[in-house]
Design an enzyme around this catalytic site. Structure first.
Site, short mmCIF file in Angstrom:
data_model
loop_
_atom_site.label_atom_id
_atom_site.label_comp_id
_atom_site.label_asym_id
_atom_site.label_seq_id
_atom_site.Cartn_x
_atom_site.Cartn_y
_atom_site.Cartn_z
N ARG A 175 0.82 -1.23 0.00
CA ARG A 175 0.00 0.00 0.00
C ARG A 175 0.85 1.27 0.00
NH1 ARG A 175 -2.16 -3.40 -1.60
NH2 ARG A 175 -3.93 -4.56 -0.78
N SER A 225 -10.53 -0.04 3.89
CA SER A 225 -9.83 -0.53 5.09
C SER A 225 -9.14 0.65 5.75
CB SER A 225 -8.77 -1.56 4.70
OG SER A 225 -9.40 -2.66 4.10
N GLU A 295 -4.12 3.15 7.10
CA GLU A 295 -3.93 3.08 5.64
C GLU A 295 -4.46 4.38 5.03
OE1 GLU A 295 -4.82 -0.62 3.70
OE2 GLU A 295 -5.65 0.41 1.96
C1 LIG Z 1 -15.45 1.08 -0.25
C2 LIG Z 1 -13.97 1.13 -0.46
C3 LIG Z 1 -13.26 -0.02 -0.80
C4 LIG Z 1 -11.88 0.01 -0.98
N1 LIG Z 1 -11.23 -1.14 -1.32
C5 LIG Z 1 -9.90 -1.11 -1.52
C6 LIG Z 1 -9.21 -2.31 -1.88
O1 LIG Z 1 -9.77 -3.38 -2.05
N2 LIG Z 1 -7.87 -2.22 -2.06
C7 LIG Z 1 -7.16 -1.05 -1.90
O2 LIG Z 1 -5.94 -1.04 -2.10
N3 LIG Z 1 -7.81 0.09 -1.57
C8 LIG Z 1 -9.14 0.09 -1.38
N4 LIG Z 1 -9.78 1.25 -1.03
C9 LIG Z 1 -9.02 2.49 -0.81
C10 LIG Z 1 -8.82 3.37 -2.08
O3 LIG Z 1 -9.85 3.16 -3.01
C11 LIG Z 1 -7.46 3.11 -2.73
O4 LIG Z 1 -6.39 3.42 -1.85
C12 LIG Z 1 -7.29 3.95 -4.01
O5 LIG Z 1 -6.15 3.52 -4.68
C13 LIG Z 1 -7.17 5.45 -3.74
O6 LIG Z 1 -7.29 6.12 -4.97
P1 LIG Z 1 -7.86 7.61 -5.05
O7 LIG Z 1 -7.78 8.05 -6.45
O8 LIG Z 1 -9.17 7.69 -4.39
O9 LIG Z 1 -6.75 8.39 -4.20
P2 LIG Z 1 -6.97 9.52 -3.13
O10 LIG Z 1 -7.66 8.97 -1.94
O11 LIG Z 1 -7.53 10.73 -3.76
O12 LIG Z 1 -5.44 9.81 -2.74
C14 LIG Z 1 -4.65 8.79 -2.13
C15 LIG Z 1 -3.18 9.22 -2.22
O13 LIG Z 1 -2.78 9.24 -3.57
C16 LIG Z 1 -2.29 10.54 -3.95
N5 LIG Z 1 -2.68 10.75 -5.35
C17 LIG Z 1 -3.92 10.56 -5.90
N6 LIG Z 1 -3.86 10.77 -7.23
C18 LIG Z 1 -2.57 11.13 -7.52
C19 LIG Z 1 -1.88 11.46 -8.71
N7 LIG Z 1 -2.48 11.49 -9.92
N8 LIG Z 1 -0.55 11.75 -8.63
C20 LIG Z 1 0.09 11.73 -7.43
N9 LIG Z 1 -0.51 11.43 -6.26
C21 LIG Z 1 -1.83 11.11 -6.31
C22 LIG Z 1 -2.92 11.51 -2.98
O14 LIG Z 1 -2.12 12.65 -2.83
C23 LIG Z 1 -2.94 10.65 -1.70
O15 LIG Z 1 -1.67 10.67 -1.08
C24 LIG Z 1 -11.17 1.24 -0.85
C25 LIG Z 1 -11.88 2.41 -0.53
C26 LIG Z 1 -13.27 2.37 -0.36
C27 LIG Z 1 -14.01 3.64 -0.04
#
Ligand SMILES: Cc1cc2nc3c(=O)[nH]c(=O)nc-3n(C[C@H](O)[C@H](O)[C@H](O)COP(=O)(O)OP(=O)(O)OC[C@H]3O[C@@H](n4cnc5c(N)ncnc54)[C@H](O)[C@@H]3O)c2cc1C
Length: 303
Positions: A175, A225, A295
């Site tokens: 992660r 999570s 996380e």
């Molecule tokens: C219902 C639910 C289920 C989930 N299940 C999983 C799962 O099974 N597995 C899992 O790993 N995660 C899961 N997650 C967590 C989440 O979806 C992941 O961590 C996902 O990868 C985050 O992506 P995001 O675009 O929403 O990032 P954000 O939450 O917007 O940002 C996360 C981090 O990434 C950085 N970031 C985002 N975009 C960029 C970019 N383009 N360039 C540089 N930095 C960037 C941000 O600055 C921050 O540090 C879940 C979340 C929810 C709500």
């Protein structure tokens, strides 16, 4: 906020792509978080200028994808938030490769893979993040991780300069990746998949989606999570064994369905969620000796 900076930023992004005092609760899956001073969603070609302007005026900037792994403080974020999830989508399939803009949802990308009979993204179809966020977090599920399928990414560094990085340069771990630590913004990713059977790929995605619906509290806002999986344990089990199923602080609650999820049960504040997370971690450590590490990323100002 410096008016000249604001005017120059508007000139770069276009006025309609910049908002002042934008509530971050609109951009996070927890549905909490105070206002960002400035929220911009520029087109890809304007991102380097946005970064350079922020640097020149010494305004802090923060990148968000789909906000699905974020807890933003109730007092919001000082400076500029660059929102990637609303950028005009870009996706291109060539052989077994998919080149995709970082703002694209992972689920849309996985659907495109299935449509083109490409296997490898089945595990990712139900993760509600953007491609950029998934790469930064090395998102994973059901035995798969982004690091297994990513070939290269295009990034912008802190000076707004573009570079191509291969998977082995991204320092992936559980992660995490080295991208955030180096302050880089991901603009594009290339996934390398393999040929498969369209219906088998779709069937697997449906099965995994059903499993999520059965096991996860998808009916409530959350960030997935809440804690990382501690080596040799499951966070949800440790929390359940500590007697914390359904435990509440204000509007935040340890999900009764899956103790690994903290949910926004009813009008939670970011402070409720943060306090709940601290209390849970403390109790689990007392009971089991295992230290839980969030996380979910906490950003902005808390009360
Ligand atoms: C219902 C639910 C289920 C989930 N299940 C999983 C799962 O099974 N597995 C899992 O790993 N995660 C899961 N997650 C967590 C989440 O979806 C992941 O961590 C996902 O990868 C985050 O992506 P995001 O675009 O929403 O990032 P954000 O939450 O917007 O940002 C996360 C981090 O990434 C950085 N970031 C985002 N975009 C960029 C970019 N383009 N360039 C540089 N930095 C960037 C941000 O600055 C921050 O540090 C879940 C979340 C929810 C709500």
């Amino acid at each position: 906020m410096n008016q000249q900076f604001l005017d120059e930023l508007k000139a770069v992004t276009g006025e309609e792509r910049l908002k002042e005092r934008e509530p971050m609760s609109r951009h996070t899956t927890f549905r909490v978080g105070g206002a960002a001073d400035i929220f911009v969603c520029p087109e890809y070609e304007n991102l380097p200028d946005v970064i350079r302007l922020c640097r020149r005026y010494e305004e802090p900037y923060y990148i968000i994808g789909n906000g699905s792994n974020l807890l933003v403080g109730d007092k919001g974020i000082r400076g500029v938030v660059i929102g990637m999830a609303r950028i005009t989508p870009r996706i291109e399939v060539s052989g077994t490769r998919i080149r995709v803009g970082a703002g694209m949802l992972l689920s849309t990308t996985a659907a495109c893979a299935a449509e083109n009979s490409l296997s490898g993204m089945e595990f990712a179809a139900g993760i509600p993040g953007s491609v950029g966020g998934a790469v930064v977090m090395n998102a994973g599920a059901y035995g798969g991780e982004i690091k297994d399928i990513i070939e290269e990414v295009t990034v912008l560094d802190r000076e707004g300069r573009s570079a191509r990085l291969m998977a082995q340069d991204l320092d992936f771990g559980y992660r995490r990746s080295g991208i955030a630590e180096q302050g880089m913004l991901v603009t594009e990713a290339v996934f390398r998949l393999s040929h498969g059977e369209k219906e088998a790929i779709r069937g697997m995605m449906r099965r995994l989606a059903q499993e999520r619906t059965l096991k996860q509290p998808l009916e409530y806002p959350s960030a997935g999570s809440t804690f990382k999986r501690p080596p040799g344990f499951f966070a949800g089990k440790l929390i359940m064994d500590a007697g914390l199923r359904g435990y509440r602080v204000g509007g935040a609650q340890v999900s009764e369905k899956h103790c690994g999820f903290v949910i926004n049960r009813e009008d939670a504040t970011a402070d409720d969620i943060r306090r709940l997370m601290r209390e849970v971690a403390q109790k689990v450590e007392e009971m089991s000796g295992v230290r839980l590490e969030p996380e979910v990323k906490m950003i902005g100002e808390f009360s």
